[in-house]
Motif scaffolding. Structure first.
Motif, PDB file in Angstrom:
ATOM      1  N   GLU A   1       0.857  -1.172   0.000  1.00 28.62           N
ATOM      2  CA  GLU A   1       0.000   0.000   0.000  1.00 28.62           C
ATOM      3  C   GLU A   1       0.899   1.229   0.000  1.00 28.62           C
ATOM      4  O   GLU A   1       2.027   1.173   0.504  1.00 28.62           O
ATOM      5  CB  GLU A   1      -0.891   0.017   1.246  1.00 28.62           C
ATOM      6  CG  GLU A   1      -1.829  -1.168   1.323  1.00 28.62           C
ATOM      7  CD  GLU A   1      -2.613  -1.207   2.615  1.00 28.62           C
ATOM      8  OE1 GLU A   1      -3.847  -1.123   2.547  1.00 28.62           O
ATOM      9  OE2 GLU A   1      -1.989  -1.313   3.686  1.00 28.62           O
TER      10      GLU A   1
ATOM     11  N   VAL B   1      -4.466   1.512  -1.569  1.00 26.28           N
ATOM     12  CA  VAL B   1      -4.583   0.759  -0.320  1.00 26.28           C
ATOM     13  C   VAL B   1      -5.320  -0.539  -0.610  1.00 26.28           C
ATOM     14  O   VAL B   1      -5.937  -0.699  -1.666  1.00 26.28           O
ATOM     15  CB  VAL B   1      -5.325   1.572   0.768  1.00 26.28           C
ATOM     16  CG1 VAL B   1      -4.490   2.749   1.236  1.00 26.28           C
ATOM     17  CG2 VAL B   1      -6.679   2.053   0.280  1.00 26.28           C
TER      18      VAL B   1
ATOM     19  N   ASP C   1      -3.594   1.880  10.230  1.00 27.69           N
ATOM     20  CA  ASP C   1      -5.055   1.875  10.192  1.00 27.69           C
ATOM     21  C   ASP C   1      -5.644   3.021  10.995  1.00 27.69           C
ATOM     22  O   ASP C   1      -6.641   3.626  10.591  1.00 27.69           O
ATOM     23  CB  ASP C   1      -5.603   0.542  10.711  1.00 27.69           C
ATOM     24  CG  ASP C   1      -5.272  -0.624   9.805  1.00 27.69           C
ATOM     25  OD1 ASP C   1      -4.948  -0.399   8.618  1.00 27.69           O
ATOM     26  OD2 ASP C   1      -5.329  -1.779  10.272  1.00 27.69           O
TER      27      ASP C   1
ATOM     28  N   LYS D   1      -3.964   5.693   7.263  1.00 22.81           N
ATOM     29  CA  LYS D   1      -5.099   5.353   6.400  1.00 22.81           C
ATOM     30  C   LYS D   1      -6.364   6.086   6.844  1.00 22.81           C
ATOM     31  O   LYS D   1      -7.147   6.533   6.012  1.00 22.81           O
ATOM     32  CB  LYS D   1      -5.292   3.837   6.377  1.00 22.81           C
ATOM     33  CG  LYS D   1      -4.142   3.147   5.631  1.00 22.81           C
ATOM     34  CD  LYS D   1      -4.110   1.663   5.853  1.00 22.81           C
ATOM     35  CE  LYS D   1      -4.945   0.919   4.885  1.00 22.81           C
ATOM     36  NZ  LYS D   1      -4.827  -0.544   5.037  1.00 22.81           N
TER      37      LYS D   1
ATOM     38  N   TYR E   1      -8.554   8.093   4.273  1.00 24.00           N
ATOM     39  CA  TYR E   1      -9.956   7.710   4.052  1.00 24.00           C
ATOM     40  C   TYR E   1     -10.865   8.911   4.278  1.00 24.00           C
ATOM     41  O   TYR E   1     -11.812   9.152   3.532  1.00 24.00           O
ATOM     42  CB  TYR E   1     -10.367   6.562   4.977  1.00 24.00           C
ATOM     43  CG  TYR E   1      -9.667   5.249   4.709  1.00 24.00           C
ATOM     44  CD1 TYR E   1      -9.049   4.980   3.489  1.00 24.00           C
ATOM     45  CD2 TYR E   1      -9.633   4.258   5.674  1.00 24.00           C
ATOM     46  CE1 TYR E   1      -8.416   3.767   3.250  1.00 24.00           C
ATOM     47  CE2 TYR E   1      -9.011   3.044   5.448  1.00 24.00           C
ATOM     48  CZ  TYR E   1      -8.399   2.808   4.241  1.00 24.00           C
ATOM     49  OH  TYR E   1      -7.788   1.600   4.008  1.00 24.00           O
TER      50      TYR E   1
END
Length: 191
Positions: A25, A88, A125, A129, A133
């Motif tokens: 990613e 991702v 996460d 990310k 997101y």
């Protein structure tokens, strides 16, 4: 996998030239994740959640996918691979706009993304990310903690994620973007 010396950023075109069995990613062209295989517990939770979503969406306009599936967050189908610097592979994603579904990847922000935490990916996460997101416009983001048996639900309000709930293994997860879907977390978190 050995990266070319002297190169610090990579495009999706670079990634497509690498070995087929190599998953990674990238955010802003920087590789953020080359993780070892997930644990059986991780995969069991992922499988149960995916089954719930897949069955609910059968016959509807939205589609559920599970990793590995490349998601080019800020791209469109017309984007040249050498211009794409963010890709991702969320554990689970739901896309309700069929125009975002390509032959080999998803281009644009999914409606729902689920990440099941692993010790090696938790920071990405929760931070890296999460921020991308949010910036891409993902409507709903779940962070699933298999060890504490919790689900954190974040909903996009305006341009920012707002934590709408934290649920435990004895709770019922209602899905923000699909209010008629309820997931009994006892079926997801098995001891």
């Amino acid at each position: 996998m050995v990266f070319p010396k002297g190169k610090k950023t990579y495009s999706y075109a670079d990634y497509l030239e690498w070995d087929n069995d190599f998953n990674s990613e990238a955010i802003d062209g920087e590789i953020i994740s080359m993780s070892p295989s997930p644990t059986p517990k991780h995969q069991d939770i992922l499988g149960e959640l995916f089954a719930e979503l897949k069955m609910f969406l059968r016959g509807k306009d939205c589609s559920a996918f599970s990793a590995p599936m490349d998601v080019c967050l800020f791209a469109s189908k017309e984007s040249a691979p050498d211009t794409i610097l963010d890709w991702v592979q969320p554990d689970i994603l739901v896309v309700c706009d069929s125009d975002k579904i390509g032959d080999k990847n998803i281009c644009g922000a999914p409606d729902l993304i689920v990440e099941v935490l692993s010790p090696s990916t938790a920071r990405n996460d929760r931070l890296v990310k999460y921020n991308n997101y949010e910036r891409a416009g993902v409507k709903e983001y779940w962070i699933v903690d298999p060890y504490n048996m919790t689900v954190e639900v974040y909903s996009l309000e305006g341009a920012s994620f707002v934590q709408s709930k934290i649920l435990g293994k004895d709770d019922l997860l209602t899905v923000e973007i699909f209010p008629e879907l309820e997931i009994d977390l006892k079926n997801i978190f098995k001891e």
